[in-house]
Design an enzyme around this catalytic site. Sequence first.
Site, mmCIF file in Angstrom:
data_model
loop_
_atom_site.group_PDB
_atom_site.id
_atom_site.type_symbol
_atom_site.label_atom_id
_atom_site.label_comp_id
_atom_site.label_asym_id
_atom_site.label_seq_id
_atom_site.Cartn_x
_atom_site.Cartn_y
_atom_site.Cartn_z
ATOM 1 N N ARG A 259 13.928 4.520 5.741
ATOM 2 C CA ARG A 259 12.608 4.185 5.191
ATOM 3 C C ARG A 259 12.193 2.830 5.736
ATOM 4 O O ARG A 259 12.978 2.135 6.379
ATOM 5 C CB ARG A 259 12.562 4.254 3.650
ATOM 6 C CG ARG A 259 13.755 3.855 2.859
ATOM 7 C CD ARG A 259 14.137 2.405 2.821
ATOM 8 N NE ARG A 259 13.007 1.529 2.592
ATOM 9 C CZ ARG A 259 12.932 0.302 3.037
ATOM 10 N NH1 ARG A 259 13.936 -0.244 3.735
ATOM 11 N NH2 ARG A 259 11.880 -0.456 2.804
ATOM 12 N N GLN B 75 13.970 -0.706 -3.817
ATOM 13 C CA GLN B 75 14.275 -1.203 -2.464
ATOM 14 C C GLN B 75 14.558 -2.704 -2.480
ATOM 15 O O GLN B 75 15.332 -3.203 -1.655
ATOM 16 C CB GLN B 75 13.088 -0.927 -1.525
ATOM 17 C CG GLN B 75 12.872 0.526 -1.176
ATOM 18 C CD GLN B 75 11.856 1.179 -2.088
ATOM 19 O OE1 GLN B 75 11.729 0.820 -3.254
ATOM 20 N NE2 GLN B 75 11.142 2.179 -1.593
ATOM 21 N N ASP C 2 2.523 -0.982 5.479
ATOM 22 C CA ASP C 2 2.651 0.382 5.999
ATOM 23 C C ASP C 2 1.449 0.786 6.836
ATOM 24 O O ASP C 2 1.551 1.628 7.717
ATOM 25 C CB ASP C 2 2.858 1.372 4.859
ATOM 26 C CG ASP C 2 4.298 1.301 4.391
ATOM 27 O OD1 ASP C 2 4.624 0.361 3.643
ATOM 28 O OD2 ASP C 2 5.104 2.136 4.841
HETATM 29 O O1 MRU Z 1 8.738 3.609 0.673
HETATM 30 P P1 MRU Z 1 9.320 2.633 1.631
HETATM 31 O O2 MRU Z 1 10.616 2.050 1.202
HETATM 32 O O3 MRU Z 1 9.382 3.201 3.043
HETATM 33 O O4 MRU Z 1 8.259 1.435 1.662
HETATM 34 C C1 MRU Z 1 8.495 0.374 2.547
HETATM 35 C C2 MRU Z 1 7.478 -0.695 2.466
HETATM 36 O O5 MRU Z 1 6.548 -0.638 1.694
HETATM 37 C C3 MRU Z 1 7.613 -1.808 3.461
HETATM 38 O O6 MRU Z 1 7.116 -3.008 2.934
HETATM 39 C C4 MRU Z 1 6.827 -1.461 4.738
HETATM 40 O O7 MRU Z 1 7.161 -0.184 5.197
HETATM 41 C C5 MRU Z 1 7.064 -2.441 5.811
HETATM 42 S S1 MRU Z 1 8.706 -2.350 6.458
HETATM 43 C C6 MRU Z 1 8.843 -3.503 7.672
#
Ligand code: MRU
Length: 352
Positions: free
Chosen positions: A53, A202, A243
């Site tokens: 992720r 996370q 994202d």
């Molecule tokens: O759902 P996830 O864990 O993939 O979400 C990740 C995030 O929101 C991060 O901040 C984003 O992907 C940037 S990672 C460098």
Amino acid sequence: MTGQRTDRCPPTVDWVDGAVVLLDQTALPEAERYVRCGDWPRVARAIADLEVRGAPAIGVAAAYGLALAAEQSTAESVDDLLADFEEAAAALVATRPTAVNLAWAVEEVRSAALVPGGSPDDVRRAIADCARRLAAEDLATCRAIGDAGAPLLAGVDEVITHCNAGALATAGYGTALGVVRSAHSDNPGLHVWADETRPVLQGARLTAFELGRDGIACTVIADGAAASVLSEGRVGAAIVGADRIAANGDVANKIGTYGLAVSARHHGVPFYVAAPLSTIDPATPDGSAIVIEQRPAEEVAAYRGSAITPPGAGVHNPAFDVTPADLVDAIVTEVGVLRAPYGPAIAAALGG
Ligand code: MRU
């Protein structure tokens, strides 16, 4: 652009002996175990299930998934090979709709697969080479983001972050945590407040894990504690990843980011976003056009397999929210720090 890793985090995504090997991020921090994906549907499942992720990391994983799809296709003509490629590409892109790096990486590989006059094996090689290049470039890009953003943290001893935008979310070093890493090498006293990041933690599980590996002081707080910590006046900056960044600078990132940005502005704490140019989507005019991924209800309604809500309770589980550009004090990219007005700053960065 290539480079060696300098963080001490285990590798997130790798290509080993004809398989995609992923660090299983659902098992951290208890277990450091790896998932061996022998075909592209397994890569797609790993992305959907958050075994890998973070926007840049899922882009690299998808690119390697396409390399697997091409390698395992039995097509004897380029047209048939590309048809197999497109089937895998569509399924991989559909796994997570908000993180634009995924679609961006697939598009990069699609362009590389156009080998004029090439044989099917030439196309297979070009796809694999592109996947390896994207992984190497992501690491170099994160180093550049870190170094570009570190001056923003000069004189800052306490910083707050949300979710995990670190080595685990990229091919290494990280974006927001890349800035933290670069700043930490100048200021070893730098301390990070990590929002735990509900519902799948996370921040608590991953950010605390990788900062601990690098000896960077970190304190985990419940998301609901962030405003209170900011009110104490010790935190000098908030920094998060992204994202998808719209053409006007609106930022989609992990759910809860918007609330952190509102709190930061209320308390006069600068709010920074760190992301590669591949996270900027010039085709999305503003945040209202960003598709927000909805995740399964169980992520909220259960904790480690046990129900935490009564039967019949409604659940709403958006994975991301949108922080309006006017709450963002700077966007740190590999080509430098962008400031408002973001429309022209982003257009110049993408054009340059
Ligand atoms: O759902 P996830 O864990 O993939 O979400 C990740 C995030 O929101 C991060 O901040 C984003 O992907 C940037 S990672 C460098």
